[in-house]
Design a protein around this motif. Sequence first.
Motif, PDB file in Angstrom:
ATOM      1  N   GLN A 131     -31.777  32.213  51.824  1.00 45.21           N
ATOM      2  CA  GLN A 131     -32.158  31.386  52.964  1.00 45.21           C
ATOM      3  C   GLN A 131     -31.117  31.461  54.077  1.00 45.21           C
ATOM      4  OE1 GLN A 131     -33.297  27.485  51.424  1.00 45.21           O
ATOM      5  NE2 GLN A 131     -32.699  26.623  53.405  1.00 45.21           N
ATOM      6  N   SER A 132     -29.858  31.282  53.723  1.00 50.29           N
ATOM      7  CA  SER A 132     -28.830  31.255  54.771  1.00 50.29           C
ATOM      8  C   SER A 132     -28.621  32.655  55.359  1.00 50.29           C
ATOM      9  CB  SER A 132     -27.517  30.667  54.252  1.00 50.29           C
ATOM     10  OG  SER A 132     -27.041  31.440  53.191  1.00 50.29           O
ATOM     11  N   GLU A 153     -31.253  33.089  57.894  1.00 50.82           N
ATOM     12  CA  GLU A 153     -30.972  32.257  59.071  1.00 50.82           C
ATOM     13  C   GLU A 153     -29.889  32.876  59.952  1.00 50.82           C
ATOM     14  OE1 GLU A 153     -30.303  28.499  57.157  1.00 50.82           O
ATOM     15  OE2 GLU A 153     -32.468  28.184  56.814  1.00 50.82           O
ATOM     16  N   SER A 154     -28.835  33.400  59.328  1.00 54.64           N
ATOM     17  CA  SER A 154     -27.781  34.037  60.143  1.00 54.64           C
ATOM     18  C   SER A 154     -28.326  35.266  60.861  1.00 54.64           C
ATOM     19  CB  SER A 154     -26.585  34.488  59.321  1.00 54.64           C
ATOM     20  OG  SER A 154     -26.429  33.748  58.179  1.00 54.64           O
ATOM     21  N   LEU A 162     -30.313  34.223  63.782  1.00 51.21           N
ATOM     22  CA  LEU A 162     -29.422  33.743  64.835  1.00 51.21           C
ATOM     23  C   LEU A 162     -28.823  34.920  65.603  1.00 51.21           C
ATOM     24  CD1 LEU A 162     -28.540  30.874  65.662  1.00 51.21           C
ATOM     25  CD2 LEU A 162     -26.428  31.255  64.375  1.00 51.21           C
ATOM     26  N   GLN A 181     -39.649  35.998  57.865  1.00 53.31           N
ATOM     27  CA  GLN A 181     -40.092  34.618  58.069  1.00 53.31           C
ATOM     28  C   GLN A 181     -40.804  34.078  56.820  1.00 53.31           C
ATOM     29  OE1 GLN A 181     -43.504  34.294  60.497  1.00 53.31           O
ATOM     30  NE2 GLN A 181     -43.278  32.084  60.871  1.00 53.31           N
ATOM     31  N   HIS A 231     -38.449  33.388  54.034  1.00 55.36           N
ATOM     32  CA  HIS A 231     -37.731  32.157  54.328  1.00 55.36           C
ATOM     33  C   HIS A 231     -38.551  30.935  53.893  1.00 55.36           C
ATOM     34  CE1 HIS A 231     -35.870  29.054  57.065  1.00 55.36           C
ATOM     35  NE2 HIS A 231     -34.798  29.577  56.481  1.00 55.36           N
TER      36      HIS A 231
END
Lengths: 421, 421
Positions: free
Chosen positions: A76-77, A80-81, A84, A145, A148
Amino acid sequence: MADKKKRRRAASSSDSESDPLHFKSKLKPDSSILQTLTALKSASASSSSSRPASLSSLNLPTAFREVSDLPLSSVQSTIESLALSLAHSILAGHGFSFSVPSRASANQLYVPELDRIVLKDKSSSRPFASVASVRKTTITARILQLIHQLSLKNIHVTKRDLFYTDVKLFQDQSQSDSILDDVSCILGCTRSSLNVVASEKGVVVGRLIFSDNGDMIDCTKMGMGGKAIPPNIDRVADMQSDALFILLVEKDAAYMRLAEDRFYNRFPCIIVTAKGQPDVATRLFLRKMKNELKLPVLALVDSDPYGLKILSVYGCGSKNMSYDSANLTTPDIKWLGVRPSDLDKYKIPEQCRLPMTETDIKTGKDLLEEDFVKKNPGWVEELNLMVKSKQKAEIQALSSFGFQYLTEVYLPLKLQQKDWL
Amino acid sequence: MADKKKRRRAASSSDSESDPLHFKSKLKPDSSILQTLTALKSASASSSSSRPASLSSLNLPTAFREVSDLPLSSVQSTIESLALSLAHSILAGHGFSFSVPSRASANQLYVPELDRIVLKDKSSSRPFASVASVRKTTITARILQLIHQLSLKNIHVTKRDLFYTDVKLFQDQSQSDSILDDVSCILGCTRSSLNVVASEKGVVVGRLIFSDNGDMIDCTKMGMGGKAIPPNIDRVADMQSDALFILLVEKDAAYMRLAEDRFYNRFPCIIVTAKGQPDVATRLFLRKMKNELKLPVLALVDSDPYGLKILSVYGCGSKNMSYDSANLTTPDIKWLGVRPSDLDKYKIPEQCRLPMTETDIKTGKDLLEEDFVKKNPGWVEELNLMVKSKQKAEIQALSSFGFQYLTEVYLPLKLQQKDWL
């Protein structure tokens, strides 16, 4: 003429009927065979601990890419990174692109020290602002996506589910499947870590207790049907066993014979099959058993090039998923049978041998060029014999000596004589 | 133009996102759905006891041939009497021949009262002293001999094992398979009674306890993988259940979703799948559950002609094995979903529907001519809609509303609204 025919018939009937009995008489008491197996088990446990643990410990000149099991929170992280950094790149006016590890065969390498195929570290860029790659880039973003979402909910889905969430974009499943493999490589984690599971085909029976999604399963109490191997290896835990070895079986007909005869009660073992081509769930399950229980693995496959190929997929991986070979492969599988030399040794009648087709022979010759075959001189010899004799035979060919010849004579004698390679 | 595009996109996103929520809001509390299911179960239990039990009770003008489960000892003695009569015939100088029931489609009939395909009683003679039939006669005799061996030993083998006992005679497996079916008809018993079993594909999970070869299996404690359905139904016994219905699922992706979400805990049920085409073991298992537990069966299949065809094989049998339809079929299966009318009703997005191919449409039209479809006006209506709209969809298409839409919205709502045919 009639006499000659009669004599030939008599000779062939003594070939196919008295000889199998001859083999049966060679069998020692089970206690002696069990001693052999106990020795095999301790040898296997000590050799598996002395193996190099990983690619990095080998200090090879080339750089490699390998994925590992990651907890859901890391998946998950990482996503996300990544998202970003893409957003930053877009805001800075550079658009965005993914750096995708190449999974082409030119980027693959067989590492003999590890006895498996691994992926070198070549990557390519997949920019959004390019007609050639815009579709693939879009699909990559969409798959990220969806993964995630899965990680937030902690549920498992199949590749088919994934495909159906956006048919218009993916067009056909081979596209979403292939990019799912890319995403594994991008994130550096196994496909199981993405919570995308393969459909289950395999079954297991015998001296094994494990928990599946919290339920304790005793595989000696699974009747003849056995326990279906769970699709999601991350929910398999607490493996316990008093087995001396794992018997890996290519086909379910042989599996059924072994399960009905409760072969595992006479010779403590765990019997597992993927019913043909090894699927990811069965490969993961076999590896986990071997690792946690430190048991030797003996393979019973057809005496044809595909039998050896199946053995090699369990052993050193498929080219298609070489990025994940560390998690999918089970090193040091022994080829117990049915081997080309067994056909004469066990006097398999001519009518139960089948002529190899042109394709069979070509596949056999191709296998002789493969590194994982070459490193085992015994295998090369057997494969040469197969290609030369142009004969193949299925495990079921042993049924010509009686339906229970496999469990009552052939396998016990093989084990007694340590006849594995 | 750009504005129009934007508007269209907004409209389509409200279609695919707000509407599923709308369906969720229609759901009543589970207790109310459970009441519906309890009513369904009692209705099913009473209707199944009022059904005509057998062909003979119908007093039809035509004569029929049906096989039944026979104990091994009867199979054995029937073969022995048959062999004796052949020997007498030979000694009397008449040579010998088998009288073999015809399994051709001209000899098949759909019986609406029974809702299954049965075999009429036409037979043909298979003489040894005829060039046209000498091979088949020889194979028939050999298969009878092998079955006799199995009955003496009381072990189970696969069709493949049988083939391998005499490859030279059988030449290829389709020949021994086909004559095995003949032998079933000649002896008047099911193939399971012959101890020849099919390879197992099916799995079961949920509110069912049964014994497999003497081991007690609790299918609520089989994790996500479930229990592999045993190949030999004669060793399955002691079925117990507190389920309200059986959910028959076409594909394993949907099965996995249901198993992981433990759907059977929210709505007490037994979930079973053959992972595609129904195999004999799963069909026998389903029938046994339905008979012993008196539970209604609801089917969840793809919305395409093959989904309905699979439903029909479970329901009224395949033409190939019509001689054994009494033992292989489960009457009164309800078509729960995914039905062609669901596509619009549940607003399945356009991109998740697939255009039907020419073959699909032809298969659909052929099904409309079949008696088992015609007798159910609701099915005819649905199938007409499918053929007219030329659209199909898999169960997985529901994933477009979220991976758990199937278990959390679609199925509960279907059950609540008694939306089965």
